[in-house]
Design a protein around this motif. Sequence first.
Motif, PDB file in Angstrom:
ATOM      1  N   ALA A  32       0.826  -1.205   0.000  1.00  0.00           N
ATOM      2  CA  ALA A  32       0.000   0.000   0.000  1.00  0.00           C
ATOM      3  C   ALA A  32       0.860   1.256   0.000  1.00  0.00           C
ATOM      4  CB  ALA A  32      -0.933  -0.008   1.210  1.00  0.00           C
ATOM      5  N   LEU A  59      -4.968   3.097  -5.762  1.00  0.00           N
ATOM      6  CA  LEU A  59      -5.804   1.926  -5.531  1.00  0.00           C
ATOM      7  C   LEU A  59      -5.610   0.877  -6.630  1.00  0.00           C
ATOM      8  CD1 LEU A  59      -9.225   3.379  -4.296  1.00  0.00           C
ATOM      9  CD2 LEU A  59      -7.642   1.940  -3.036  1.00  0.00           C
ATOM     10  N   SER A  86      -8.305  -7.277  -1.100  1.00  0.00           N
ATOM     11  CA  SER A  86      -7.881  -5.931  -1.493  1.00  0.00           C
ATOM     12  C   SER A  86      -9.011  -5.153  -2.153  1.00  0.00           C
ATOM     13  CB  SER A  86      -6.682  -6.013  -2.438  1.00  0.00           C
ATOM     14  OG  SER A  86      -5.602  -6.689  -1.835  1.00  0.00           O
ATOM     15  N   TRP A  89     -11.311  -3.741   0.487  1.00  0.00           N
ATOM     16  CA  TRP A  89     -10.742  -2.523   1.067  1.00  0.00           C
ATOM     17  C   TRP A  89     -10.749  -1.368   0.066  1.00  0.00           C
ATOM     18  CZ3 TRP A  89      -9.876  -1.439   5.955  1.00  0.00           C
ATOM     19  CH2 TRP A  89      -9.734  -2.490   6.867  1.00  0.00           C
ATOM     20  N   ALA A  90     -10.523  -1.678  -1.197  1.00  0.00           N
ATOM     21  CA  ALA A  90     -10.533  -0.626  -2.214  1.00  0.00           C
ATOM     22  C   ALA A  90     -11.920  -0.008  -2.348  1.00  0.00           C
ATOM     23  CB  ALA A  90     -10.080  -1.192  -3.551  1.00  0.00           C
ATOM     24  N   VAL A  93     -12.408   2.344   0.491  1.00  0.00           N
ATOM     25  CA  VAL A  93     -11.681   3.602   0.286  1.00  0.00           C
ATOM     26  C   VAL A  93     -12.388   4.465  -0.761  1.00  0.00           C
ATOM     27  CG1 VAL A  93      -9.505   4.603  -0.491  1.00  0.00           C
ATOM     28  CG2 VAL A  93      -9.494   2.618   1.021  1.00  0.00           C
TER      29      VAL A  93
END
Length: 357
Positions: A32, A59, A86, A89-90, A93
């Motif tokens: 990250a 991202l 991922s 989480w992306a 975000v």
Amino acid sequence: MSAVTQDAPTSPQLHAVLTHRRLPRWAPFGIAVGAVALGAAIGLGAGLTSHVQWGLIALVLFVIGTYAITARVEGRRQARDRVATSLVWACFVVAVIPLYSLVETTIADGLKVLNTDFLTHSMGGIIPTEAGGGVYHAIIGTLEQVGLASVIAVPIGMLTAIYLVEYGRGKLAQVVTFFVDVMTGIPSIVSGLFILSFWIIILGFGYSGFAGSLALAILMVPVVVRSTEEMLKLVPNELRESALALGVPKWRTILRVVLPTSIGGILTGVMLAVARIAGETAPVLLLVFGNQLINNNPFSGAQSSLPFYVFEQYSLGNQYAYDRAWAAALVLIAFVMILNLVARGIARWKAPKTTGR
């Protein structure tokens, strides 16, 4: 036993598991950080000035880098698993980025004129095309209108939810549930038109902050009902049955057991309802009518409010008005945030105390 002991170390599957390479725990964080640094470098190199664009590039690089590195070290199956994590989480975000952008823009533009004078003065005697003026009259209007709407809507919403969860049976409960669902989708302009026709045209009352509170209460009730209903359903039935087995009346069980257990979630739902109505402009335009001066009486005469003030200033179309609109929007965000923090504190204070060993 001896056969199992001899075969275990030579099992291909066990050998693959024990000897398979794995990324360290800090690997996602390192990927990250690298993605953010590379995204910022690409953004600077491409001449992109928006941090949001940098974040989106980071991202994409994070997801691609996670798959590539994991596939090389741990294999494609584990890489697909990490990519799925991922992506979750992306998506989180990506959902937060618009909120961050909104708050950043509001703070940057709102702080230009936000000071003590702005918070303690009204627009009385101020020429709209010049600097000066304040939001004090709008703060008073918002506090009184939202407060009156909460006084009306919260008891009605909570009592309705208690009826639906604890007592509601048969057709009456179905009818109440149906109308709550219908009210959930009512546009704010419709509630404003209803109060305008009933309260002002038919009954003959004038424009006032209380008229706006009635329309806001209509919008608030279904949110309170739904949130309180869901929180009451989460209370274990064992608590109710234990109290009833001790001979406690049902109304006292609800008052002393059910409500204290779910008070945190109920207050959160109430704050969501308050946040929803605090930013409504349409009912205020129709019923409160706006006022440049301070009016402390919500039951008589026109008032202003923070959403109406923002709309009014933005409609003027000059830079001084734009600055006042952004500052008022920042005050409104701070108002809702303070209410949420107070509600969380009360919920934690009133929540049932648990004792550990």
